[in-house]
Design a protein around this motif. Structure first.
Motif, PDB file in Angstrom:
ATOM      1  N   THR A 151       0.817  -1.216   0.000  1.00 11.85           N
ATOM      2  CA  THR A 151       0.000   0.000   0.000  1.00 11.85           C
ATOM      3  C   THR A 151       0.850   1.264   0.000  1.00 11.85           C
ATOM      4  N   THR A 152       2.124   1.141   0.348  1.00 11.06           N
ATOM      5  CA  THR A 152       3.025   2.284   0.331  1.00 11.06           C
ATOM      6  C   THR A 152       4.461   1.794   0.226  1.00 11.06           C
ATOM      7  N   PHE A 153       5.305   2.618  -0.380  1.00 13.73           N
ATOM      8  CA  PHE A 153       6.719   2.284  -0.446  1.00 13.73           C
ATOM      9  C   PHE A 153       7.528   3.565  -0.364  1.00 13.73           C
ATOM     10  N   THR A 154       8.776   3.407   0.056  1.00 11.99           N
ATOM     11  CA  THR A 154       9.699   4.530   0.101  1.00 11.99           C
ATOM     12  C   THR A 154      11.037   4.070  -0.447  1.00 11.99           C
ATOM     13  N   HIS A 155      11.466   4.694  -1.528  1.00 12.74           N
ATOM     14  CA  HIS A 155      12.784   4.424  -2.101  1.00 12.74           C
ATOM     15  C   HIS A 155      13.716   5.518  -1.595  1.00 12.74           C
ATOM     16  N   ALA A 156      14.783   5.123  -0.900  1.00 14.11           N
ATOM     17  CA  ALA A 156      15.754   6.074  -0.363  1.00 14.11           C
ATOM     18  C   ALA A 156      17.077   5.891  -1.104  1.00 14.11           C
ATOM     19  N   PRO A 157      17.283   6.612  -2.224  1.00 13.78           N
ATOM     20  CA  PRO A 157      18.473   6.399  -3.056  1.00 13.78           C
ATOM     21  C   PRO A 157      19.776   6.856  -2.427  1.00 13.78           C
ATOM     22  N   GLY A 158      19.727   7.611  -1.334  1.00 14.07           N
ATOM     23  CA  GLY A 158      20.947   8.066  -0.674  1.00 14.07           C
ATOM     24  C   GLY A 158      21.263   7.309   0.606  1.00 14.07           C
ATOM     25  N   GLU A 159      20.478   6.278   0.911  1.00 14.26           N
ATOM     26  CA  GLU A 159      20.697   5.501   2.134  1.00 14.26           C
ATOM     27  C   GLU A 159      22.075   4.856   2.124  1.00 14.26           C
ATOM     28  N   ASN A 160      22.771   4.910   3.232  1.00 16.15           N
ATOM     29  CA  ASN A 160      24.106   4.320   3.413  1.00 16.15           C
ATOM     30  C   ASN A 160      25.189   4.990   2.577  1.00 16.15           C
ATOM     31  N   GLU A 161      24.940   6.204   2.122  1.00 16.34           N
ATOM     32  CA  GLU A 161      25.979   6.944   1.391  1.00 16.34           C
ATOM     33  C   GLU A 161      27.022   7.424   2.389  1.00 16.34           C
ATOM     34  N   GLU A 162      28.275   7.333   2.012  1.00 11.24           N
ATOM     35  CA  GLU A 162      29.379   7.810   2.848  1.00 11.24           C
ATOM     36  C   GLU A 162      30.219   8.777   2.028  1.00 11.24           C
ATOM     37  N   THR A 163      30.666   9.852   2.671  1.00 16.35           N
ATOM     38  CA  THR A 163      31.475  10.847   1.992  1.00 16.35           C
ATOM     39  C   THR A 163      32.778  11.081   2.758  1.00 16.35           C
ATOM     40  N   ALA A 164      33.748  11.605   2.053  1.00 13.24           N
ATOM     41  CA  ALA A 164      35.005  12.012   2.670  1.00 13.24           C
ATOM     42  C   ALA A 164      35.157  13.510   2.491  1.00 13.24           C
ATOM     43  N   ASP A 165      35.425  14.195   3.560  1.00 19.79           N
ATOM     44  CA  ASP A 165      35.636  15.638   3.531  1.00 19.79           C
ATOM     45  C   ASP A 165      36.966  15.917   2.827  1.00 19.79           C
ATOM     46  N   THR A 178      37.793  19.200   2.049  1.00 25.43           N
ATOM     47  CA  THR A 178      38.035  20.626   2.237  1.00 25.43           C
ATOM     48  C   THR A 178      39.483  20.841   2.692  1.00 25.43           C
ATOM     49  N   ALA A 179      40.141  21.801   2.060  1.00 25.96           N
ATOM     50  CA  ALA A 179      41.533  22.119   2.397  1.00 25.96           C
ATOM     51  C   ALA A 179      41.699  23.639   2.420  1.00 25.96           C
ATOM     52  N   PHE A 180      42.880  24.079   2.797  1.00 27.50           N
ATOM     53  CA  PHE A 180      43.137  25.520   2.837  1.00 27.50           C
ATOM     54  C   PHE A 180      42.826  26.171   1.491  1.00 27.50           C
ATOM     55  N   ASP A 181      43.162  25.474   0.382  1.00 24.82           N
ATOM     56  CA  ASP A 181      42.950  26.067  -0.936  1.00 24.82           C
ATOM     57  C   ASP A 181      41.503  25.950  -1.431  1.00 24.82           C
ATOM     58  N   SER A 182      40.582  25.522  -0.552  1.00 21.27           N
ATOM     59  CA  SER A 182      39.157  25.496  -0.902  1.00 21.27           C
ATOM     60  C   SER A 182      38.537  26.877  -0.734  1.00 21.27           C
ATOM     61  N   ASP A 183      39.341  27.832  -0.293  1.00 23.01           N
ATOM     62  CA  ASP A 183      38.903  29.218  -0.131  1.00 23.01           C
ATOM     63  C   ASP A 183      37.640  29.345   0.728  1.00 23.01           C
ATOM     64  N   GLY A 184      37.552  28.525   1.776  1.00 21.74           N
ATOM     65  CA  GLY A 184      36.440  28.636   2.707  1.00 21.74           C
ATOM     66  C   GLY A 184      35.172  27.927   2.267  1.00 21.74           C
ATOM     67  N   HIS A 185      35.232  27.186   1.175  1.00 15.74           N
ATOM     68  CA  HIS A 185      34.064  26.446   0.686  1.00 15.74           C
ATOM     69  C   HIS A 185      34.219  24.969   0.988  1.00 15.74           C
ATOM     70  N   TYR A 186      33.127  24.360   1.409  1.00 14.10           N
ATOM     71  CA  TYR A 186      33.138  22.940   1.726  1.00 14.10           C
ATOM     72  C   TYR A 186      33.308  22.125   0.453  1.00 14.10           C
ATOM     73  N   GLU A 187      34.067  21.025   0.539  1.00  9.58           N
ATOM     74  CA  GLU A 187      34.233  20.085  -0.564  1.00  9.58           C
ATOM     75  C   GLU A 187      34.172  18.667  -0.018  1.00  9.58           C
ATOM     76  N   GLN A 188      33.682  17.749  -0.840  1.00  6.16           N
ATOM     77  CA  GLN A 188      33.622  16.336  -0.451  1.00  6.16           C
ATOM     78  C   GLN A 188      33.680  15.441  -1.670  1.00  6.16           C
ATOM     79  N   ASP A 189      34.035  14.194  -1.442  1.00  2.99           N
ATOM     80  CA  ASP A 189      33.941  13.142  -2.451  1.00  2.99           C
ATOM     81  C   ASP A 189      33.025  12.058  -1.897  1.00  2.99           C
ATOM     82  N   VAL A 190      32.172  11.511  -2.748  1.00  2.00           N
ATOM     83  CA  VAL A 190      31.336  10.387  -2.335  1.00  2.00           C
ATOM     84  C   VAL A 190      32.205   9.133  -2.400  1.00  2.00           C
ATOM     85  N   MET A 191      32.284   8.420  -1.297  1.00  2.88           N
ATOM     86  CA  MET A 191      33.126   7.231  -1.200  1.00  2.88           C
ATOM     87  C   MET A 191      32.317   5.949  -1.270  1.00  2.88           C
ATOM     88  N   GLN A 192      31.026   6.037  -0.994  1.00  2.00           N
ATOM     89  CA  GLN A 192      30.172   4.849  -0.987  1.00  2.00           C
ATOM     90  C   GLN A 192      28.756   5.264  -1.346  1.00  2.00           C
TER      91      GLN A 192
END
Length: 157
Positions: free
Chosen positions: A34-48, A50-64
């Motif tokens: 009668t109902t379903f929920t698809h969660a396409p981002g479940e169990n996603e893992e990221t690595a930060d 961000t470094a000094f040369d990111s000029d104050g902006h957050y950066e990440q890579d998806v690892m999983q």
């Protein structure tokens, strides 16, 4: 300019579990949803990253990547035999009882307007069952994708 696109009905989604003990490729429809929920981002893992040369902006890579599918509905039985729906019974009494390397099984799902199934190698967590005086008994399961999804063409029965 108006779009010709139309929303699709949620009741058009189909869910099936593979009976791996059948000897040949056998898919069991899961009835009573009668109902379903698809969660396409479940169990996603990221690595930060961000470094000094990111000029104050957050950066990440998806690892999983991960995904889950929660299906809920009504516990269904055959009126004549009183046996539980074959798809629900397979999830409850076969798949959900397995451990370790045996705990994986394939599921597939699609909307009835689509020509391809989404196929997952997955594990399952059985959900709660219950109800009140004037309710129908509930049924549910959460399917967690293992590995990358694949697709399969819809073939005539």
């Amino acid at each position: 300019m108006a779009s010709n696109g139309r929303p699709i009905d949620a009741r058009g989604w189909l869910f099936e579990v593979e009976d791996v003990d059948a000897g040949t490729e056998t898919w069991l429809p899961i009835a009573g949803i009668t109902t379903f929920t698809h969660a396409p981002g479940e169990n996603e893992e990221t690595a930060d990253t961000t470094a000094f040369d990111s000029d104050g902006h957050y950066e990440q890579d998806v690892m999983q990547r991960g995904a889950s599918l929660e299906i809920e509905g009504q516990y269904r039985i055959d009126k004549t035999t009183k046996a539980q729906d074959a798809g629900q019974a397979y999830v409850d009494h076969e798949w959900a009882q397995r451990l370790g390397v045996d705990s994986r099984n394939r599921v597939r799902w699609r909307h009835n307007t689509q020509t391809q199934w989404v196929v997952w190698d997955a594990t399952v967590t059985p959900g709660e069952q219950g109800g009140g005086t004037n309710d129908k008994t509930s049924w549910s399961a959460t399917v967690t994708r293992c590995g990358a999804p694949t697709t399969a063409e819809v073939t005539a029965p």
